[in-house]
Design a protein around this motif. Sequence first.
Motif, short mmCIF file in Angstrom:
data_model
loop_
_atom_site.label_atom_id
_atom_site.label_comp_id
_atom_site.label_asym_id
_atom_site.label_seq_id
_atom_site.Cartn_x
_atom_site.Cartn_y
_atom_site.Cartn_z
N TRP A 1 -8.25 6.52 1.81
CA TRP A 1 -8.88 5.20 1.80
C TRP A 1 -8.11 4.23 2.70
O TRP A 1 -8.71 3.50 3.48
N HIS B 1 -6.13 7.76 -2.32
CA HIS B 1 -5.71 6.43 -1.89
C HIS B 1 -5.27 6.46 -0.43
O HIS B 1 -5.58 5.54 0.34
N GLN C 1 0.82 -1.21 0.00
CA GLN C 1 0.00 0.00 0.00
C GLN C 1 0.86 1.27 0.00
O GLN C 1 0.51 2.25 -0.65
N ASN D 1 0.83 3.91 -3.05
CA ASN D 1 0.53 5.31 -2.78
C ASN D 1 1.63 6.23 -3.27
O ASN D 1 1.35 7.30 -3.80
#
Length: 53
Positions: free
Chosen positions: A48, A45, A27, A31
């Motif tokens: 989220w 993102h 992640q 990102n």
Amino acid sequence: MGNLIRIILLVIIPPVGVLFTVGLGLQFWLNLLLTLFGYFPGLVHAVWVVTRR
């Protein structure tokens, strides 16, 4: 207080907010790539990822 700092970092530099939330995982790298393509995709993102945790 930790969440407030994380949110401030998320708005200023989205990858740093994700890094403090999930660490150096997929992640974070996703990102970082999205942020390099544009600030807004990286910000969306990051929001989220941080709100999901």
